[in-house]
Design an enzyme around this catalytic site. Structure first.
Site, PDB file in Angstrom:
ATOM      1  CG  HIS A  64      -1.852  -1.183   1.251  1.00 55.42           C
ATOM      2  ND1 HIS A  64      -3.082  -1.158   0.629  1.00 55.42           N
ATOM      3  CD2 HIS A  64      -1.718  -2.432   1.760  1.00 55.42           C
ATOM      4  CE1 HIS A  64      -3.677  -2.340   0.788  1.00 55.42           C
ATOM      5  NE2 HIS A  64      -2.861  -3.136   1.468  1.00 55.42           N
ATOM      6  CG  LEU A  65       3.414   2.240  -3.140  1.00 59.21           C
ATOM      7  CD1 LEU A  65       3.798   2.494  -4.594  1.00 59.21           C
ATOM      8  CD2 LEU A  65       4.663   2.254  -2.264  1.00 59.21           C
ATOM      9  CG  ASP A 154      -5.773  -5.804  -0.195  1.00 59.52           C
ATOM     10  OD1 ASP A 154      -6.115  -6.884   0.323  1.00 59.52           O
ATOM     11  OD2 ASP A 154      -4.948  -5.032   0.308  1.00 59.52           O
ATOM     12  CG  ASP A 310      -1.333  -6.472   3.808  1.00 56.78           C
ATOM     13  OD1 ASP A 310      -1.579  -5.427   3.172  1.00 56.78           O
ATOM     14  OD2 ASP A 310      -2.152  -6.986   4.594  1.00 56.78           O
ATOM     15  CG  HIS A 314      -2.046   2.616   9.436  1.00 58.39           C
ATOM     16  ND1 HIS A 314      -3.031   3.159   8.645  1.00 58.39           N
ATOM     17  CD2 HIS A 314      -2.172   1.273   9.311  1.00 58.39           C
ATOM     18  CE1 HIS A 314      -3.734   2.183   8.088  1.00 58.39           C
ATOM     19  NE2 HIS A 314      -3.231   1.028   8.463  1.00 58.39           N
TER      20      HIS A 314
END
Ligand SMILES: [Zn+2]
Length: 445
Positions: A64-65, A154, A310, A314
């Protein structure tokens, strides 16, 4: 510009090579592979240190970029820098950005940004459904023409069996895999941890293993019916693995990946040393020891096709809340290869050859992207690892914009020494490589 990587231990399963070889790079391509290649004086010779292993570039097929839309968590620049430092020459990025990557214009934006600021190859994954809402299919052919390599909702399951059927039918015609986040939403409910003894004892709402395996079974049935390629993301339970193994034995076109945290940690960790550590909250959750053991077997016997992180950045303040309220996900790009070496290679579960299959050969094959071998004429994407070098994870030194890793302070045996993308050295680990300059970038740079 020609460069010779001299005397390294080359592991290249597709060429059947597992031994000392020289690799000659010419610009952005591999020019030759052989023993004691003789080269002219115009070639820069880099002597690969003893014990270092030269591999076709690793590709992380689940990242997740966060760009566009959540640049406070990660950007294409910081995410690909973390990838390079983790030994990845390419990453596939999930479409749950803001806006969602469900149109060609978003795909093009990501690719344009990656061309300017990206340090490794970026392969966008388009959404299965418009806005990832699970109602109607996105413009799949447009996404493909714009450069998407796969489709996924996703973060969410593909909402209905009918939508998944249609997605597989269209994607299959375009030779794109559908990557599925398998989670039955009503069973997952408000769950935050694996449903089992540990979660109950800690008073955490549970996510049962069946929430994953029910959807895996649904989608294997649809994969079998349509004949289109299906890839199961972050498989975490023994039940789902059993279904994949059975499907593969029937010749169904299903593949799957496992994340490093799922082959390293179990839900026992939630008890301590840091109780309710929100850096142990991810989706799917950490499972039980029997699941972890099953995943290790799957990694060994070939049921598992790929290791994928994955990587889900955050910010500190987002994770710095009660366990219930924290977002799911951890970063993983810079620790994945070391965890694979430490946990899988050194414990004798997999060989170097198998590790290269899991990190390079199979991700490239599943996504249909260049790489997976250093055959002449292929891209000069190379990962050089130092399997015996120990190091301690220091998350404050991460290239990622986020710090949410449960592995901070862990000492791991096995490190990335250098990463070469398109013939250009994009990362050298100064501590590991010593005085070796891997083609222009001095160690420590
Ligand atoms: Zn997911």
């Amino acid at each position: 510009m020609k460069r010779l990587l001299k005397g390294g231990h080359l592991v290249d399963p597709l060429q059947g090579i597992d031994g000392i070889r020289d690799v000659l790079l010419d610009g952005d391509r591999v020019a030759a592979v052989g023993q004691d290649l003789s080269v002219g004086s115009d070639v820069e010779v880099i002597v690969v240190p003893d014990g270092f292993v030269v591999c076709p570039g690793f590709v992380d097929m689940h990242v997740h970029l966060r760009e566009p839309g959540q640049e406070h968590k990660e950007t294409i620049a910081t995410g690909t820098a973390a990838a390079a430092a983790g030994g990845f020459t390419g990453v596939a990025c999930m479409p749950n950005t803001s806006p969602v990557n469900d149109t060609a214009s978003v795909t093009r934006l990501i690719l344009e940004k990656a061309a300017v600021e990206g340090i490794v190859h970026v392969y966008p994954i388009g959404a299965v459904s418009k806005g990832m809402k699970g109602e109607s299919l996105a413009e799949i052919a447009d996404l493909k023409s714009a450069g998407c390599v796969a489709l996924s909702d996703d973060g969410k399951v593909v909402a209905t069996a009918l939508l998944m059927r249609r997605a597989l039918e269209y994607a299959g015609m375009l030779q794109m895999p559908v990557i599925d986040h398998c989670e039955e939403p009503t069973l997952k409910g408000e769950g935050v941890a694996h449903e089992g003894f540990v979660g109950s004892r800690l008073g955490l709402r549970g996510i049962p293993a069946a929430a994953e395996s029910i959807v895996v079974d649904r989608d294997i049935a649809l994969c079998e019916m349509t004949g289109s390629p299906l890839h199961i993301a972050h498989l975490s339970t023994r039940q789902a693995l059993r279904s994949v193994a059975a499907a593969k034995s029937r010749g169904v076109r299903v593949t799957c990946e496992v994340a490093p945290h799922h082959f390293t940690l179990t839900d026992e960790r939630l008890v301590g040393p840091i109780p309710y550590d929100t850096n142990l909250k991810m989706n799917p959750p950490l499972r039980e020891l029997v699941d972890l053991d099953a995943l290790l077997n799957g990694l060994k016997d070939g049921t598992v096709d790929a290791i994928a992180t994955d990587h889900a950045p955050h910010q500190l303040d987002e994770k710095h809340v009660e366990f219930d309220r924290a977002p799911f996900g951890i970063i993983g790009l810079e620790t994945a290869v070391a965890l694979a070496l430490d946990r899988l290679l050194h414990s004798g579960i997999i060989t170097l050859r198998r590790m290269v299959e899991l990190l390079s050969v199979n991700p490239c094959r599943i996504l249909n992207v260049p790489g997976g071998s250093l055959r002449p004429e292929t891209p000069a994407d190379v990962t050089i690892i130092a399997p015996s070098v120990s190091w301690t994870v220091d998350v404050s030194a991460s290239r990622s914009r986020s710090r949410n890793s449960p592995f901070d302070g862990w000492t791991l045996r096995g490190a990335v020494a250098a990463t070469i993308v398109g013939g250009r050295t994009v990362y050298v680990n100064g501590t590991v490589a010593g005085a070796v300059a891997f083609g222009g970038v001095a160690a420590g740079a």
